[in-house]
Design a protein around this motif. Structure first.
Motif, PDB file in Angstrom:
ATOM      1  N   GLY A  79     -35.703  27.930  51.325  1.00 17.30           N
ATOM      2  CA  GLY A  79     -36.355  28.394  50.105  1.00 17.30           C
ATOM      3  C   GLY A  79     -35.582  29.474  49.375  1.00 17.30           C
ATOM      4  N   ARG A  80     -34.266  29.400  49.438  1.00 15.22           N
ATOM      5  CA  ARG A  80     -33.441  30.402  48.758  1.00 15.22           C
ATOM      6  C   ARG A  80     -32.296  29.715  48.017  1.00 15.22           C
ATOM      7  N   ARG A  81     -31.626  30.497  47.203  1.00 15.16           N
ATOM      8  CA  ARG A  81     -30.459  29.968  46.503  1.00 15.16           C
ATOM      9  C   ARG A  81     -29.265  29.911  47.455  1.00 15.16           C
ATOM     10  N   PRO A  82     -28.387  28.953  47.288  1.00 15.92           N
ATOM     11  CA  PRO A  82     -27.199  28.919  48.143  1.00 15.92           C
ATOM     12  C   PRO A  82     -26.310  30.126  47.871  1.00 15.92           C
ATOM     13  N   ALA A  83     -25.640  30.605  48.889  1.00 18.54           N
ATOM     14  CA  ALA A  83     -24.752  31.755  48.743  1.00 18.54           C
ATOM     15  C   ALA A  83     -23.412  31.294  48.168  1.00 18.54           C
ATOM     16  N   ALA A 119     -22.099  22.222  39.619  1.00 18.52           N
ATOM     17  CA  ALA A 119     -23.555  22.228  39.811  1.00 18.52           C
ATOM     18  C   ALA A 119     -23.957  23.223  40.901  1.00 18.52           C
ATOM     19  N   ALA A 120     -23.166  23.309  41.962  1.00 26.17           N
ATOM     20  CA  ALA A 120     -23.474  24.240  43.049  1.00 26.17           C
ATOM     21  C   ALA A 120     -23.319  25.692  42.581  1.00 26.17           C
ATOM     22  N   PHE A 121     -22.269  25.969  41.805  1.00 26.96           N
ATOM     23  CA  PHE A 121     -22.100  27.324  41.261  1.00 26.96           C
ATOM     24  C   PHE A 121     -23.315  27.721  40.424  1.00 26.96           C
ATOM     25  N   ALA A 122     -23.826  26.790  39.639  1.00 25.83           N
ATOM     26  CA  ALA A 122     -24.982  27.079  38.783  1.00 25.83           C
ATOM     27  C   ALA A 122     -26.221  27.404  39.617  1.00 25.83           C
ATOM     28  N   LEU A 123     -26.385  26.716  40.749  1.00 29.32           N
ATOM     29  CA  LEU A 123     -27.512  27.017  41.640  1.00 29.32           C
ATOM     30  C   LEU A 123     -27.388  28.410  42.240  1.00 29.32           C
ATOM     31  N   ALA A 124     -26.164  28.792  42.572  1.00 27.61           N
ATOM     32  CA  ALA A 124     -25.942  30.080  43.237  1.00 27.61           C
ATOM     33  C   ALA A 124     -25.998  31.253  42.273  1.00 27.61           C
ATOM     34  N   CYS A 125     -25.690  31.021  41.010  1.00 23.80           N
ATOM     35  CA  CYS A 125     -25.559  32.116  40.033  1.00 23.80           C
ATOM     36  C   CYS A 125     -26.412  31.828  38.796  1.00 23.80           C
TER      37      CYS A 125
END
Length: 223
Positions: free
Chosen positions: A90-94, A149-155
């Motif tokens: 339940g958190r954003r990826p690091a 897409a992963a960068f957008a999830l993290a930031c």
């Protein structure tokens, strides 16, 4: 019901040539490996290489295509694990965990494979060809979209449009860093304080730099 597999010596020969070429390309560079040396390493004759590939460029494409597919599949699997673990928690990826999966093939234990891919990517920058364009399109364009897409999830506080350029900055930085064989230069610039051959230290410094650059606030806020 047991399925009997028929041995195909043709496939075995082709696999040996690709394996030998991959190893030699990693050690010496694609341009410096002669076909005679390659056939000797693979234990085949020149006619076998001509039969299976036709030209050295076609052989290079087969090696790079196979390698890119294998390395990027591992990388995307690891990226998927990072995203799945974050989702389950339940958190954003690091961001460092995401970048770790991107950098690993070039600077970690699997760097022998990465060394050949670096040659491809540098070649595509310096002297692009139809061959390099095909491999980039097949294997590295989908990879880029997955990481953006992963960068957008993290930031979430960064404007999503910024990640397209930041991905390219990241890509170029990692590739040029991995291709730099002059370990003495950083020692010279630092007057001996830093050891250019210290790969773990190089990797950590690169990671720190990339995390700060990718996560930097946008001039234009998201939304």
């Amino acid at each position: 019901m047991e399925i009997k597999r028929t041995f195909d010596p043709s496939n075995d020969t082709k696999a040996r040539v690709v394996a030998a070429a991959t190893r030699l390309f990693a050690e010496k560079g694609m341009e410096k490996v002669a076909l005679r040396e390659l056939t000797s390493a693979a234990g085949v004759n020149l006619a076998a290489v001509n039969y299976h590939f036709g030209t050295k460029e076609a052989l290079c494409e087969a090696v790079l295509d196979s390698l890119a597919e294998r390395v990027n599949a591992r990388r995307l699997a690891r990226l998927g694990q990072v995203l799945d673990e974050a989702r389950s928690a339940g958190r954003r990826p690091a961001l460092p965990a995401i970048l770790d999966t991107f950098v690993a093939p070039y600077l970690d234990d699997e760097a022998a494979d990465g060394a050949v891919l670096v040659q491809l990517l540098i070649k595509d920058r310096v002297s692009p060809s139809d061959m390099t364009a095909r491999i980039i399109r097949r294997h590295f364009d989908p990879l880029a979209r997955a990481y953006i897409a992963a960068f957008a999830l993290a930031c979430p506080d960064v404007n999503p449009d910024d990640f397209y350029r930041r991905y390219m900055f990241t890509y170029n930085t990692v590739i040029l860093t991995a291709s730099d064989r002059d370990a003495s230069r950083i020692a010279t610039m630092s007057m001996g304080r830093l050891d250019g051959a210290d790969r773990p230290a190089l990797r950590q410094a690169l990671m720190d730099y990339l995390v700060a650059a990718i996560g930097a606030p946008s001039r234009t806020p998201p939304g």
